[in-house]
Design a protein around this motif. Structure first.
Motif, PDB file in Angstrom:
ATOM      1  N   GLY A   6       1.820   5.158  -2.046  1.00 54.18           N
ATOM      2  CA  GLY A   6       1.169   6.296  -2.686  1.00 54.18           C
ATOM      3  C   GLY A   6       0.870   7.361  -1.656  1.00 54.18           C
ATOM      4  O   GLY A   6       1.065   7.170  -0.444  1.00 54.18           O
ATOM      5  N   GLU A  30     -12.701  -0.247   8.776  1.00 51.53           N
ATOM      6  CA  GLU A  30     -12.952  -0.100   7.361  1.00 51.53           C
ATOM      7  C   GLU A  30     -13.960   1.025   7.123  1.00 51.53           C
ATOM      8  O   GLU A  30     -14.898   1.209   7.902  1.00 51.53           O
ATOM      9  N   ALA A  69      -3.531   4.356  -1.194  1.00 48.99           N
ATOM     10  CA  ALA A  69      -3.710   3.549  -2.408  1.00 48.99           C
ATOM     11  C   ALA A  69      -5.204   3.346  -2.621  1.00 48.99           C
ATOM     12  O   ALA A  69      -5.972   4.298  -2.632  1.00 48.99           O
ATOM     13  N   ASP A  70      -5.636   2.085  -2.739  1.00 45.45           N
ATOM     14  CA  ASP A  70      -7.068   1.835  -2.937  1.00 45.45           C
ATOM     15  C   ASP A  70      -7.755   1.407  -1.650  1.00 45.45           C
ATOM     16  O   ASP A  70      -8.885   0.925  -1.661  1.00 45.45           O
ATOM     17  N   ARG A  71      -7.107   1.606  -0.515  1.00 46.19           N
ATOM     18  CA  ARG A  71      -7.670   1.198   0.781  1.00 46.19           C
ATOM     19  C   ARG A  71      -8.295   2.416   1.461  1.00 46.19           C
ATOM     20  O   ARG A  71      -7.648   3.460   1.617  1.00 46.19           O
ATOM     21  N   GLN A  72      -9.578   2.292   1.852  1.00 46.24           N
ATOM     22  CA  GLN A  72     -10.288   3.384   2.533  1.00 46.24           C
ATOM     23  C   GLN A  72     -10.538   2.971   3.985  1.00 46.24           C
ATOM     24  O   GLN A  72     -11.127   1.922   4.247  1.00 46.24           O
ATOM     25  N   ARG A  95      -7.329   7.548   3.012  1.00 54.37           N
ATOM     26  CA  ARG A  95      -7.211   6.770   1.782  1.00 54.37           C
ATOM     27  C   ARG A  95      -5.725   6.575   1.498  1.00 54.37           C
ATOM     28  O   ARG A  95      -4.975   7.544   1.362  1.00 54.37           O
ATOM     29  N   GLN A 153      -4.218  10.336   1.754  1.00 51.46           N
ATOM     30  CA  GLN A 153      -5.271  11.357   1.792  1.00 51.46           C
ATOM     31  C   GLN A 153      -5.908  11.344   3.168  1.00 51.46           C
ATOM     32  O   GLN A 153      -6.338  10.295   3.648  1.00 51.46           O
ATOM     33  N   TYR A 189       0.854  -1.189   0.000  1.00 49.32           N
ATOM     34  CA  TYR A 189       0.000   0.000   0.000  1.00 49.32           C
ATOM     35  C   TYR A 189       0.888   1.236   0.000  1.00 49.32           C
ATOM     36  O   TYR A 189       1.349   1.705   1.046  1.00 49.32           O
TER      37      TYR A 189
END
Length: 1065
Positions: free
Chosen positions: A284, A364, A305-308, A303, A287, A282
């Motif tokens: 990047g 999550e 990568a693509d994990r929220q 956020r 955010q 993970y």
């Protein structure tokens, strides 16, 4: 709610829309073209206003009609009336000023409703900031459309305000073009206005999409080649628009904002921790946003990568003991997730404060919808009900968790939840206290003394309300329950009560918005009673009686929480930007809590068994009793000889309908239901009859209601049990029981006649029952009891001060085996009614006899020669037809000797014998007048705005309402005491109390009704409302008060001046 449901009639060929932008903005040059998946290109989106961008005015009209007692559909019918040449269409085309429109539209609505309609109130609500709020989903969609380079336009049927500007409740910068009907002189669905919009956009019809909620408007647009979307709900419409445009409109994270400076956390350390937890794959930029939801523990969106993810942490700085326990949140959410309760999936608890400054945990991110406004604007009533039902059901799931199986049996102490909570929140409040709040001090004393017995122990959420739930965006399903900081083991009813806070808070309340000032039935939201029954049914539990305690505790707890939030705001520790407002709100919440505590106290008091008497007891039995010492000169009712009280009377003083015996309570409930469901709705029609040329003829509607009342056994409810012990003529009620029923009848000007309990007939009937011969009863009493005839009462002489009845000059002289009557009477009640067949006449038979043995009462058939009605009299301009009050001359009126009542010279005796019950009835009817006036006042002040805010928010209005409530309660207790003494000790023993109520009740009613009239303004003086007639009746009785009589009677017991005070009963 869409306008379509309001504007249902097919004859409606236009739509009402409100916007404004006096000068259209310059059009965007070189606008981009967007091609959707099927190859069609669009360059602009055109929006309607009401029902698309802001809530439909149809909902406003429907709710306003309910709150203002205007017949449903009146506004819609008026809007349609006249078509293109009607006042509404001319107003939308800019052909009428606001003042001219309101005047003409008001006349039209009043004509349709057959009652005056305050359309200015509706117009003020319609144009208020509270109503015209843009849907956030539409705001975001417009922003995304413009960000992609497409144009946006607003095409609306609109009107001018009284300031000369068109009404635009939106930011005009959202649109490249605004087309308003009032500026253009054209209205939808006229195709020319669509063409004008396209021309200003420099587009072909095929390059635009038009959103509206009315079929006829969409049809007109479609006929030109514009692609249309029908808006039933903003969310669904935006999704359809997304599919047409081919790009997302709802991007970003709802309910978030940039992290506040005081709430910043070190991102480098956090990112390092996350990579260690989630894995190095993970990568990047990180955010980080802050949720604007919540007042206690700061909550962040992450956020990577693509994990929220969602991070929840303790606030910085020194915290109150045991507060902000995120460790408990993590534990309970993990356990409940395994038990099938919808909660976000928790990932890790970090108690190392060195990473971001405080402990925190991760979960999550759960996408979905959070409803921050509990009134759920823009949704259909059925959807609102479904959402609250789902909320109720998920609460039942939480309370049904098996504690041992979930490993939560040690999550909190078993039992004594409420006592511990009261103690905890008292400590929290004291720790955050800035200054003393009287209501909080009272609650801190009151709550520990009224603790309920806990029946069950379950998981309790502690902060369960709508905006702590994440819903599925398309269906009424709870995806996750948030904010478990206050969870523990405890009394589940505390959660149920807390989830109903919004029902008791106004929509303008900061931080915790409610819908107290809206009609929940119209909204489709379950009432508190329905919501609680729903819960009990799901859980298989019986309802509880002490609901008011739980509400008092809930608001007390909120007050303590708000005080903590406010103190943290002073030190910069609060997570919400609005936390600084909470200082003013703590006292408001405490006052609400105390209101519920007061209601709970009344409930407990009313449920006390009647046999439990206190030292100052109202149980004053007549007849032999054990000897007791009484201070010299102090009146003791227990020694007054009188008839034995009836078993009904021995039940003790009944201060509320709840204390009535089951049969009488059932009679009371049926009477109240009849008045509310069958009398109130027809009052405007009855009032119109009273003002018509036919007013001196009986109303057919009244006669129809009489037959219905007879059929429901709500007839002749006035005769006291002591007068009619065999219940031969009436319902056999005690004076106290009859008093409670009379209050209900007093709530409507017309109710008494409908139930055959109106003056003067009930007095005439009671006299005949007590003193009439069998022949007199057969001739006059029976038809009066059946309602076939009416009577009048001729007491007051025209030329003397008749307040002293011994002054009467009218004569009754024996002559040739008959009595000859002569006199000039006025204020003769009921004489103008064409059904009046009997007059009860009072005159002197022997002027030389002792002062109170000179007068006699005699029955006079109204067809006897010599009776001349001179004129009707009015009270403050009110004639009270068809019975009215008349001036009448008796000239040599000859009647048989057998028509005299009880015998010559016994008129005073009869009058005094009938005085007590009549005074009780009149007083309780005045109290009914007052209750209705207060109810109308409260409704009025909640719907009217003056000086920039609703009347109900002005302190003087609230003070008047409070004073009126106090005045009514005091007067009622005094009347009921007098009635009770009459029942148990006789009329003579209650003489002082009867004189007191004659003095106190009309004065009270005069003041209460006057306050209501003040709140109504000029409308209160009109015949549109019953207030003026209530006021006239109260003033009439007030003129006859007996202050001197009270003083004289008190002075008879002059020894009281030398003796210590003692209870009067």
């Amino acid at each position: 709610m869409c306008v379509r449901r309001l504007f249902q009639p097919s004859s409606l060929h236009w739509a009402w829309r409100t916007t404004a932008l006096k000068h259209p903005l310059g059009r965007l040059q070189g606008v981009l073209r967007w091609t959707h998946s099927r190859g069609r290109s669009y360059r602009a989106v055109i929006f309607d206003l009401g029902g698309v961008l802001v809530p439909s005015p149809g909902t406003v009209a429907a709710g306003w009609e309910v709150q203002n007692h205007v017949p449903s559909g009146t506004i819609v019918k008026a809007l349609i009336r006249g078509g293109d040449t009607g006042p509404w269409m001319r107003f939308l085309k800019g052909e009428m000023t606001t003042e001219h429109f309101l005047e003409e539209f008001g006349r039209l609505c009043s004509e349709i409703a057959k009652t005056p309609v305050p359309v200015s109130s509706f117009f003020a609500l319609l144009t208020s900031e509270r109503v015209a709020k843009q849907f956030p989903v539409m705001t975001q969609a417009i922003s995304q459309i413009r960000a992609r380079g497409l144009q946006t336009a607003l095409l609306t049927n609109n009107f001018y305000l009284s300031n000369g500007k068109s009404f635009l409740p939106l930011d005009r910068k959202q649109f490249d073009v605004v087309v308003e009907s009032c500026l253009e002189g054209l209205c939808k669905p006229d195709t020319r206005i669509y063409q004008l919009c396209l021309q200003r956009l420099s587009l072909k019809p095929s390059e635009a999409i038009f959103l509206d909620d009315l079929g006829q408007n969409l049809k007109a647009a479609s006929s030109l080649g514009i692609h249309t979307i029908k808006v039933d709900s903003p969310e669904t419409a935006v999704k359809e628009l997304e599919s047409l445009l081919g790009f997302p409109l709802l991007v970003g994270v709802p309910n978030t904002h940039a992290v506040r400076k005081t709430m910043e956390i070190p991102q480098d350390a956090l990112e390092k921790y996350l990579k260690g937890l989630l894995g190095t794959q993970y990568t990047g930029p990180l955010q980080l946003l802050q949720f604007d939801h919540g007042q206690s523990n700061p909550t962040y969106y992450i956020r990577l990568a693509d994990r929220q993810l969602v991070l929840r942490k303790k606030p910085p700085g020194t915290l109150l003991p045991s507060a902000h326990a995120i460790e408990r949140e993590f534990r309970i959410m993990k356990a409940l997730g395994n038990a099938g309760v919808p909660v976000p999936t928790v990932l890790d608890l970090c108690e190392d404060s060195s990473i971001i400054g405080t402990p925190f945990y991760l979960m999550e991110y759960c996408p979905g919808t959070i409803y921050k406004d509990p009134s759920l604007p823009g949704l259909e009533p059925s959807r609102r009900r479904a959402i609250y039902t789902a909320m109720n059901q998920v609460l039942c799931r939480i309370h049904s968790v098996d504690l041992q199986a979930a490993g939560l049996d040690s999550f909190g102490k078993q039992g004594d939840y409420i006592p511990r909570q009261v103690q905890t929140w008292t400590k929290q409040y004291r720790a955050a206290e800035i200054s003393s709040i009287p209501a909080m001090e009272r609650l801190i004393q009151w709550l520990p003394l009224h603790l309920p017995r806990q029946q069950r122990t379950t998981v309790v959420h502690g902060d369960f309300r709508l905006d702590n739930l994440i819903f599925h965006p398309e269906k009424a399903e709870v995806l996750a329950v948030l904010d478990w900081e206050l969870s523990t083991l405890g009394d589940p009813f505390a959660d149920v009560a807390y989830s109903c806070l919004a029902h008791y808070l106004p929509s303008s309340f900061p931080m915790l918005r409610g819908f107290r000032d809206q009609d929940v039935v119209e909204l489709g939201i379950p009432t508190v009673e329905e919501y609680f029954r729903m819960y009990c049914l799901h859980m298989g539990l019986p309802p509880i009686d002490n609901w008011n305690f739980y509400m008092a505790f809930s608001f007390f707890r909120v007050a303590a929480i708000l005080q903590g939030v406010y103190k943290r705001s002073l030190t910069g520790q609060a997570s919400s930007a609005t936390a600084g407002q909470s200082g003013k709100l703590t006292e408001s919440m405490a006052k609400l809590a105390w209101d519920f505590a007061t209601k709970e106290g009344f409930r407990v008091f009313k449920e006390m068994p009647a046999t439990r008497t206190l030292t100052r007891s109202y149980h004053a039995w007549a007849g032999p009793r054990s000897p007791r010492r009484t201070p010299a000169g102090v009146r003791s009712h227990s020694t007054v000889a009188a008839a034995s009280p009836s078993p009904e009377a021995k039940r003790g003083l009944i201060i509320s309908p709840e204390g009535l015996s089951p049969p009488v309570r059932e009679l009371y409930d049926r009477l109240l239901q009849f008045v509310e469901q069958k009398v109130y709705p027809v009052e405007p029609e009855l009032q119109r009859h009273q003002a018509s040329a036919d007013r001196w003829s009986p109303s057919p509607l009244i006669e129809d209601l009489k037959e219905k009342a007879k059929a429901e056994r709500l007839w002749n409810l006035f005769l006291p049990l002591e007068t009619d012990p065999e219940k031969k003529y009436g319902a056999g009620l005690t004076n106290v029981e009859s008093a409670h029923l009379c209050e209900v009848m007093g709530m409507s000007l017309y109710a008494s006649e409908i139930f055959n309990c109106s003056v003067p007939d009930l007095g005439t009937m009671e006299i005949l029952v007590r003193y009439g011969t069998e022949e007199q009863k057969a001739r006059w009493l029976v038809p009066l009891l059946e309602g076939r005839i009416r009577s009048c009462f001729a007491l007051t002489d025209r030329k003397v001060a008749s307040s002293d009845a011994s002054n009467i000059e009218a004569s009754i002289k024996e002559e040739d085996g008959s009595y000859v009557l002569n006199g000039h009477k006025w204020w003769t009640s009921g004489i103008l009614d064409p059904r009046c067949k009997l007059c009860v006449f009072i005159g002197k038979t022997d002027p030389q006899a002792p002062r109170h043995q000179q007068q006699s009462m005699i029955l006079v058939p109204m067809d006897t020669p010599g009776i001349t009605v001179i004129r009707p009299l009015s009270v403050f301009g009110l004639e009270d037809p068809p019975g009215g009050l008349g001036e009448v001359r008796f000239k040599d009126v000859r009647v048989p000797k057998e028509n005299i009542l009880l015998g010559p010279g016994r008129g005073f005796e009869i009058a005094l014998g009938n005085l007590g019950p009549g005074r009780i009835r009149n007083s309780m009817k005045l109290i009914g007048n007052s209750e209705r006036a207060l109810a109308l006042m409260k409704t009025r002040v909640m719907s009217r705005v003056a000086f920039g805010k609703p009347l109900v928010e002005h302190s003087t209005i609230l003070a008047d309402i409070a004073q009126s409530r106090v005045d009514i309660e005091q007067a009622r207790l005094l009347v009921l005491k007098a009635a009770h003494l009459m029942d148990v000790a006789g009329n003579k023993a209650a003489a002082l109390e009867m004189a007191m109520i004659k003095m106190a009740v009309p004065s009270m009613a005069n003041q209460v009704i006057d306050r209501a009239i003040q709140a109504f303004g000029a409308a209160g003086l009109s015949s549109d409302y019953p207030l003026a007639q209530f006021f006239g009746w109260a003033q009439t009785l007030r003129l006859g008060d007996e202050q001197m009589k009270v003083a004289k009677m008190e002075l008879k017991h002059h020894s009281r001046l030398q003796e210590p005070a003692a209870p009067r009963v």
